[in-house]
Design a protein around this motif. Sequence first.
Motif, PDB file in Angstrom:
ATOM      1  N   ALA A 264       0.828  -1.211   0.000  1.00  0.00           N
ATOM      2  CA  ALA A 264       0.000   0.000   0.000  1.00  0.00           C
ATOM      3  C   ALA A 264       0.857   1.254   0.000  1.00  0.00           C
ATOM      4  O   ALA A 264       0.459   2.292  -0.540  1.00  0.00           O
ATOM      5  N   ASN A 265       2.055   1.157   0.593  1.00  0.00           N
ATOM      6  CA  ASN A 265       2.954   2.305   0.635  1.00  0.00           C
ATOM      7  C   ASN A 265       3.369   2.757  -0.760  1.00  0.00           C
ATOM      8  O   ASN A 265       3.625   3.937  -0.989  1.00  0.00           O
ATOM      9  N   ILE A 266       3.433   1.814  -1.712  1.00  0.00           N
ATOM     10  CA  ILE A 266       3.780   2.161  -3.088  1.00  0.00           C
ATOM     11  C   ILE A 266       2.821   3.218  -3.618  1.00  0.00           C
ATOM     12  O   ILE A 266       3.223   4.268  -4.130  1.00  0.00           O
ATOM     13  N   PHE A 267       1.533   2.942  -3.467  1.00  0.00           N
ATOM     14  CA  PHE A 267       0.509   3.838  -3.999  1.00  0.00           C
ATOM     15  C   PHE A 267       0.347   5.084  -3.129  1.00  0.00           C
ATOM     16  O   PHE A 267       0.134   6.184  -3.636  1.00  0.00           O
ATOM     17  N   GLY A 268       0.487   4.899  -1.797  1.00  0.00           N
ATOM     18  CA  GLY A 268       0.327   6.029  -0.899  1.00  0.00           C
ATOM     19  C   GLY A 268       1.423   7.067  -1.053  1.00  0.00           C
ATOM     20  O   GLY A 268       1.149   8.270  -1.059  1.00  0.00           O
ATOM     21  N   THR A 269       2.670   6.598  -1.187  1.00  0.00           N
ATOM     22  CA  THR A 269       3.779   7.541  -1.344  1.00  0.00           C
ATOM     23  C   THR A 269       3.654   8.319  -2.643  1.00  0.00           C
ATOM     24  O   THR A 269       3.896   9.537  -2.685  1.00  0.00           O
ATOM     25  N   TYR A 270       3.259   7.621  -3.713  1.00  0.00           N
ATOM     26  CA  TYR A 270       3.068   8.317  -4.989  1.00  0.00           C
ATOM     27  C   TYR A 270       1.942   9.345  -4.882  1.00  0.00           C
ATOM     28  O   TYR A 270       2.093  10.494  -5.313  1.00  0.00           O
ATOM     29  N   ALA A 271       0.821   8.935  -4.293  1.00  0.00           N
ATOM     30  CA  ALA A 271      -0.321   9.852  -4.173  1.00  0.00           C
ATOM     31  C   ALA A 271       0.025  11.060  -3.318  1.00  0.00           C
ATOM     32  O   ALA A 271      -0.318  12.202  -3.660  1.00  0.00           O
ATOM     33  N   CYS A 272       0.737  10.844  -2.208  1.00  0.00           N
ATOM     34  CA  CYS A 272       1.113  11.961  -1.338  1.00  0.00           C
ATOM     35  C   CYS A 272       2.096  12.891  -2.041  1.00  0.00           C
ATOM     36  O   CYS A 272       1.999  14.120  -1.934  1.00  0.00           O
ATOM     37  N   GLY A 273       3.066  12.309  -2.750  1.00  0.00           N
ATOM     38  CA  GLY A 273       4.041  13.124  -3.460  1.00  0.00           C
ATOM     39  C   GLY A 273       3.402  13.998  -4.521  1.00  0.00           C
ATOM     40  O   GLY A 273       3.752  15.174  -4.667  1.00  0.00           O
ATOM     41  N   ARG A 274       2.457  13.447  -5.266  1.00  0.00           N
ATOM     42  CA  ARG A 274       1.775  14.217  -6.302  1.00  0.00           C
ATOM     43  C   ARG A 274       0.818  15.249  -5.704  1.00  0.00           C
ATOM     44  O   ARG A 274       0.639  16.338  -6.254  1.00  0.00           O
ATOM     45  N   SER A 275       0.202  14.905  -4.566  1.00  0.00           N
ATOM     46  CA  SER A 275      -0.743  15.823  -3.939  1.00  0.00           C
ATOM     47  C   SER A 275      -0.060  17.073  -3.413  1.00  0.00           C
ATOM     48  O   SER A 275      -0.681  18.142  -3.311  1.00  0.00           O
ATOM     49  N   ALA A 276       1.240  16.951  -3.078  1.00  0.00           N
ATOM     50  CA  ALA A 276       1.963  18.082  -2.520  1.00  0.00           C
ATOM     51  C   ALA A 276       2.026  19.258  -3.482  1.00  0.00           C
ATOM     52  O   ALA A 276       2.203  20.399  -3.069  1.00  0.00           O
ATOM     53  N   GLY A 277       1.874  19.001  -4.773  1.00  0.00           N
ATOM     54  CA  GLY A 277       1.899  20.084  -5.747  1.00  0.00           C
ATOM     55  C   GLY A 277       0.535  20.683  -6.022  1.00  0.00           C
ATOM     56  O   GLY A 277       0.425  21.630  -6.808  1.00  0.00           O
ATOM     57  N   ARG A 278      -0.501  20.146  -5.407  1.00  0.00           N
ATOM     58  CA  ARG A 278      -1.870  20.585  -5.705  1.00  0.00           C
ATOM     59  C   ARG A 278      -2.574  21.224  -4.511  1.00  0.00           C
ATOM     60  O   ARG A 278      -3.424  22.101  -4.697  1.00  0.00           O
ATOM     61  N   TRP A 279      -2.289  20.756  -3.299  1.00  0.00           N
ATOM     62  CA  TRP A 279      -2.948  21.272  -2.108  1.00  0.00           C
ATOM     63  C   TRP A 279      -1.915  21.736  -1.092  1.00  0.00           C
ATOM     64  O   TRP A 279      -0.736  21.400  -1.191  1.00  0.00           O
ATOM     65  N   ARG A 280      -2.372  22.470  -0.119  1.00  0.00           N
ATOM     66  CA  ARG A 280      -1.480  22.985   0.912  1.00  0.00           C
ATOM     67  C   ARG A 280      -0.939  21.823   1.755  1.00  0.00           C
ATOM     68  O   ARG A 280      -1.707  21.050   2.337  1.00  0.00           O
ATOM     69  N   ILE A 281       0.360  21.725   1.826  1.00  0.00           N
ATOM     70  CA  ILE A 281       0.990  20.528   2.388  1.00  0.00           C
ATOM     71  C   ILE A 281       0.657  20.364   3.874  1.00  0.00           C
ATOM     72  O   ILE A 281       0.418  19.253   4.355  1.00  0.00           O
ATOM     73  N   LYS A 282       0.642  21.451   4.626  1.00  0.00           N
ATOM     74  CA  LYS A 282       0.401  21.310   6.064  1.00  0.00           C
ATOM     75  C   LYS A 282      -1.000  20.749   6.335  1.00  0.00           C
ATOM     76  O   LYS A 282      -1.190  19.987   7.293  1.00  0.00           O
ATOM     77  N   HIS A 283      -1.964  21.066   5.484  1.00  0.00           N
ATOM     78  CA  HIS A 283      -3.308  20.521   5.650  1.00  0.00           C
ATOM     79  C   HIS A 283      -3.345  19.039   5.269  1.00  0.00           C
ATOM     80  O   HIS A 283      -4.040  18.242   5.905  1.00  0.00           O
ATOM     81  N   LEU A 284      -2.613  18.669   4.235  1.00  0.00           N
ATOM     82  CA  LEU A 284      -2.523  17.260   3.854  1.00  0.00           C
ATOM     83  C   LEU A 284      -1.911  16.432   4.981  1.00  0.00           C
ATOM     84  O   LEU A 284      -2.396  15.342   5.305  1.00  0.00           O
ATOM     85  N   LEU A 285      -0.846  16.950   5.592  1.00  0.00           N
ATOM     86  CA  LEU A 285      -0.198  16.218   6.678  1.00  0.00           C
ATOM     87  C   LEU A 285      -1.105  16.109   7.896  1.00  0.00           C
ATOM     88  O   LEU A 285      -1.167  15.057   8.548  1.00  0.00           O
ATOM     89  N   ALA A 286      -1.813  17.177   8.220  1.00  0.00           N
ATOM     90  CA  ALA A 286      -2.742  17.126   9.349  1.00  0.00           C
ATOM     91  C   ALA A 286      -3.824  16.074   9.112  1.00  0.00           C
ATOM     92  O   ALA A 286      -4.158  15.284  10.009  1.00  0.00           O
ATOM     93  N   GLY A 287      -4.354  16.023   7.892  1.00  0.00           N
ATOM     94  CA  GLY A 287      -5.363  15.022   7.567  1.00  0.00           C
ATOM     95  C   GLY A 287      -4.810  13.606   7.612  1.00  0.00           C
ATOM     96  O   GLY A 287      -5.490  12.667   8.061  1.00  0.00           O
ATOM     97  N   LEU A 288      -3.575  13.425   7.163  1.00  0.00           N
ATOM     98  CA  LEU A 288      -2.960  12.104   7.178  1.00  0.00           C
ATOM     99  C   LEU A 288      -2.855  11.559   8.602  1.00  0.00           C
ATOM    100  O   LEU A 288      -3.195  10.393   8.863  1.00  0.00           O
ATOM    101  N   TYR A 289      -2.399  12.392   9.532  1.00  0.00           N
ATOM    102  CA  TYR A 289      -2.274  11.923  10.918  1.00  0.00           C
ATOM    103  C   TYR A 289      -3.642  11.650  11.531  1.00  0.00           C
ATOM    104  O   TYR A 289      -3.788  10.731  12.348  1.00  0.00           O
ATOM    105  N   ALA A 290      -4.640  12.435  11.171  1.00  0.00           N
ATOM    106  CA  ALA A 290      -5.984  12.194  11.694  1.00  0.00           C
ATOM    107  C   ALA A 290      -6.532  10.851  11.212  1.00  0.00           C
ATOM    108  O   ALA A 290      -7.155  10.113  11.987  1.00  0.00           O
TER     109      ALA A 290
END
Length: 411
Positions: A264-290
């Motif tokens: 699952a990390n294969i797909f998750g790391t790719y999705a997170c890496g690509r998302s960093a260019g589209r949304w605010r990173i601090k909000h993505l990280l906060a959601g990930l930990y939640a």
Amino acid sequence: MSADASLTPSARWTIVLSGGILMGLSLGIRHTQGLFMQPVTSGHGWSLETFGLALALQNLVWGLAQPVTGLMADRYGSGKVLCLGILAYGLGLYLMAQARGPVGFTAANGVLIGIALSGTAFGTVYGALSRIFEPRLRNWALAVAGAIGGLGQFCLVPFVQRLLAEAGWRNAAIVLGLLVLASLPLAVPLRARLRETQRGVPDLPVGASIREAMRRRGFWLLNLGFFACGFQLAFIATHLPAYLLEHGLSLAQAGTALALIALANIFGTYACGRSAGRWRIKHLLAGLYAVRVAAMLLFLAIPATAASAYAFALVMGFLWLGTAPMTNELVLRMFGLRYIATLFGIVFLGHQVGGFFGVWLGAWVYDRMHSYEWLWIGSIAIGCVAAAAHWLIDDSPLVASDGPGLRVVRS
């Protein structure tokens, strides 16, 4: 001209594949340490705490060494650091297999491999890719390299399981050491040159850059959040097999859970890496930990079965190492590219201090209470803290002002 403007598509893929494979080997071997716990402790007659202390020290040494190897990479190039890290990794695995007592085992698996990880894992590889690729391709490079690294981790789990079953843990460690040494040529494409100073970003000496970062509250919140990440991942990677065995699952099922995390990390790391260019990173990280917190709460609330373990592994795996490329990008956006490996290394120290406590406390608490319950509760609590900390980060970039000094551009 951008650093990667002269690279052909095939050259770009060579660089990304090399970085991904190196991370897959480095982190994949680290990911399978939980599978070594039972054969090593039973073979030597050691307690879980003895093995856990070595692995906890590995996390701590990795974190302490990461700012140093990051500074070396920033000054002398990532290729040299990767080569030294590969050689140290191979030697550490060999000495781990030859160790006859706790001191020798801890020195090899804890200290030497910890140093090796600082020179071969994402702290060095992501720093190299950040320098080589211009901004429009950087998120792609980090995402693809991270996904390839995840694929390597996934493939190593069944490979190590088979090695342990057929050759024993000592021979398995030696084979893994030879495999790492065979990856030495992959460091060559990652010989990143220093990029030109970014426009508007202050070109400070390394000491001034570190002091300026430490004046920012957001830098410390980022460290706090990464501490939680390290605690959770180290605890789960090391102790999930023992937790599942305690609840009646087999070693094969525990190994499958680790493999599913890596898959699952294969797909998750790719999705997170690509998302960093589209949304605010601090909000993505906060959601990930939640979401991690929600997954752990649900896992503990239902009976431990193979199905629940596999479902938990898939969810956690998707959220596993996606924090690394996003944190790297957040540090870069806040403080610039010049000392990216150094500053990410300092943030990563927080991650590894968390990893130290996640591994060691897991063993220490279990040896005394014969239960992992309090460690799960702790993982959930610090996950809540991490989500809140990332939401509060001021991620405005630091830039040179028109007059003397520096200023922060508020977003």
